[in-house]
Design an enzyme around this catalytic site. Structure first.
Site, short mmCIF file in Angstrom:
data_model
loop_
_atom_site.label_atom_id
_atom_site.label_comp_id
_atom_site.label_asym_id
_atom_site.label_seq_id
_atom_site.Cartn_x
_atom_site.Cartn_y
_atom_site.Cartn_z
N ARG A 105 1.15 -1.11 -0.02
CA ARG A 105 0.27 -0.11 0.11
C ARG A 105 1.27 1.37 -0.58
NH1 ARG A 105 -2.37 -4.76 1.67
NH2 ARG A 105 -0.67 -4.83 2.39
N THR A 106 1.74 1.69 0.83
CA THR A 106 2.32 2.75 1.24
C THR A 106 2.68 2.99 0.44
OG1 THR A 106 2.35 2.33 3.19
CG2 THR A 106 3.95 3.82 2.46
N LYS A 154 26.65 -2.54 -0.62
CA LYS A 154 28.05 -2.37 -0.30
C LYS A 154 28.73 -1.81 0.92
CE LYS A 154 28.48 -1.61 -5.35
NZ LYS A 154 27.81 -0.41 -6.61
N ARG A 193 11.14 3.93 3.95
CA ARG A 193 10.61 3.27 4.62
C ARG A 193 12.00 1.81 5.01
NH1 ARG A 193 5.58 -1.28 4.46
NH2 ARG A 193 4.77 0.60 5.28
N HIS A 238 4.75 5.61 11.63
CA HIS A 238 3.67 5.26 10.71
C HIS A 238 3.05 6.76 10.29
CE1 HIS A 238 2.83 3.96 6.30
NE2 HIS A 238 2.71 2.08 6.92
N1 CP Z 1 -0.61 0.15 5.70
C1 CP Z 1 1.14 -0.37 5.29
O1 CP Z 1 1.48 0.06 5.55
O2 CP Z 1 0.69 -1.55 4.14
P1 CP Z 1 2.50 -1.70 3.54
O3 CP Z 1 3.13 -2.57 4.77
O4 CP Z 1 1.66 -3.18 2.17
O5 CP Z 1 3.14 -0.58 2.88
#
Ligand code: CP
Length: 307
Positions: A54-55, A83, A104, A132
Site C-alpha cells: 500500500r505505502t 556495499k 521505509r 508510520h
Molecule cells: N499499511 C501499510 O503500511 O501497508 P504496506 O506495508 O503494504 O505498505
C-alpha cells in the site's frame, strides 16, 4: 508553510497544517483531472528497505497521477546499500536526482537520520516498530470522511499494539483532538509501549482503558482499528504462533457493535478480520487504502510547494 518540510513523526505538522492537507486531498478526490499536471517535471524517490504494497504503490500512484515521475528501489540489495553505503550518503546522493524522497526502513529513526542529511523533503513511510505518519494521515482522513470529525470518538485499537507502528502514530495524532477515549485491546505481551501510554495519553489526561478481550467493549466503540500481529518483529516464532490468531473479528463479534461503527485496518490483513466482514458497509479498510493515495497526493503537492 509546508513547502520543503520533512514528515518523520505525526506531530511534525500542526493540526491546521494537517487540515490543509485534507482540504487539498478532498479537492483532488472531487476533481482529479484538475491536478493531473501539478507535479510535471518533478521526481519522487521511493526508497523501500522493507516490503510494502500500500505505502509504496500509493505513493507511486500519487506522484504519477499528479503528472510527476518516480525512481527508487523496493529491494535495497539492488542498490549500493548492499556495499555498505550509509543512509546519510544515500540520501545526499538521491537529493542530487530527485525532488522528494519517501523512505521505509526496518531501523527505528532511520528516516530521521536521512532527513538530517537531506536537501530535499524526506517522508517517513514506516520505521521499524516506531511510527508510520502517512498511514496516520490516511487513517485520519478516513475517519474524517466517515464520521465528519476527529473528536468525540470511542476508539478501540486491537491486536499487536506493541510492534504496530500505525497504532503508535494514530494514538499520538488523535490525542490532539478533544474528547476521544482509547480502548486498547491486546494480550499482555503485546500491550502498547509505555512511551505511547505515558507521552500520548497520560501526559494529556486522555481517558483510556487496557483490556484483553474485544467482546466486552465492542458495543461502546465508534471506531475499531484492527491490526495484524507483526511476525517480522518477533524474536521467537513460538510466541508469534501462540499470539497470531488471538483476535479474529467475525460477524458474530460485530453483531453487538454500533450500527455506525467503522472498522479500519492499515492492512495487510492475515487472519484478524474474517472475509465475511468485507461486504459489511461498516468495513472501511479498502476505502481507507484508497484515501491513502489521496492523502499522499496532497502531501506530495504541499511539500513540493506546488499547491
Ligand atoms: N499499511 C501499510 O503500511 O501497508 P504496506 O506495508 O503494504 O505498505
Amino acid at each position: 508553510m509546508l513547502k520543503g518540510r520533512h514528515l518523520i513523526d505525526p506531530m511534525d505538522f500542526t493540526k491546521d497544517e494537517i487540515q490543509e492537507i485534507f482540504d487539498l486531498a478532498k479537492e483532488i478526490m472531487e476533481a482529479p483531472e484538475k491536478y493531473h499536471r501539478l507535479c510535471e517535471g518533478k521526481l519522487l524517490a521511493a526508497l523501500f528497505y522493507e516490503p510494502s504494497t500500500r505505502t509504496r504503490f500509493s505513493f507511486e500512484a500519487a506522484m504519477l497521477r499528479l503528472g510527476g515521475r518516480v525512481i527508487g528501489f523496493s529491494e535495497p540489495n539492488s542498490s549500493s546499500v548492499s556495499k555498505g553505503e550509509s543512509i546519510a550518503d544515500t540520501i545526499r546522493t538521491i537529493g542530487c536526482y530527485a525532488d522528494i524522497a519517501v523512505m521505509r526502513h526496518p531501523k527505528e529513526g532511520a528516516p530521521r537520520v536521512a532527513s538530517m542529511h537531506s536537501e530535499i523533503p524526506v517522508i517517513n513511510a514506516g520505521d521499524g516498530g516506531h511510527q508510520h505518519p502517512t498511514q496516520t494521515l490516511t487513517d485520519l482522513l478516513t475517519i474524517l470522511m466517515a464520521k465528519g470529525s476527529l473528536s468525540n470518538h470511542r476508539i478501540g485499537l486491537c491486536g499487536d499494539l506493541k510492534f504496530g507502528r500505525t497504532v503508535h502514530s494514530l494514538v499520538k495524532a488523535l490525542s490532539r483532538y478533544p474528547n476521544n477515549k482509547f480502548i486498547l485491546i491486546s494480550p499482555k505481551e503485546l500491550r502498547a509501549p509505555d512511551y505511547v501510554i505515558k507521552e500520548s495519553l497520560e501526559k494529556n489526561n486522555i481517558e483510556y482503558l487496557e483490556v484483553e478481550e474485544i467482546e466486552n467493549v465492542i458495543e461502546e466503540l465508534d471506531i475499531l482499528y484492527m491490526t495484524r500481529v507483526q511476525k517480522e518483529r518477533f524474536f521467537n516464532e513460538e510466541d508469534y504462533i501462540r499470539l497470531k490468531d488471538r483476535f479474529i473479528l467475525d460477524g458474530n463479534k460485530l453483531r453487538n457493535s454500533k450500527k455506525d461503527i467503522i472498522v479500519l485496518h492499515p492492512l495487510p490483513r492475515v487472519n484478524e478480520i474474517a472475509y465475511e466482514i468485507d461486504k459489511d458497509p461498516r468495513a472501511y479498510y479498502f476505502k481507507q487504502a484508497k484515501y491513502g493515495m489521496y492523502a499522499r497526493m496532497a502531501l506530495i503537492a504541499k511539500l513540493l510547494g506546488v499547491a
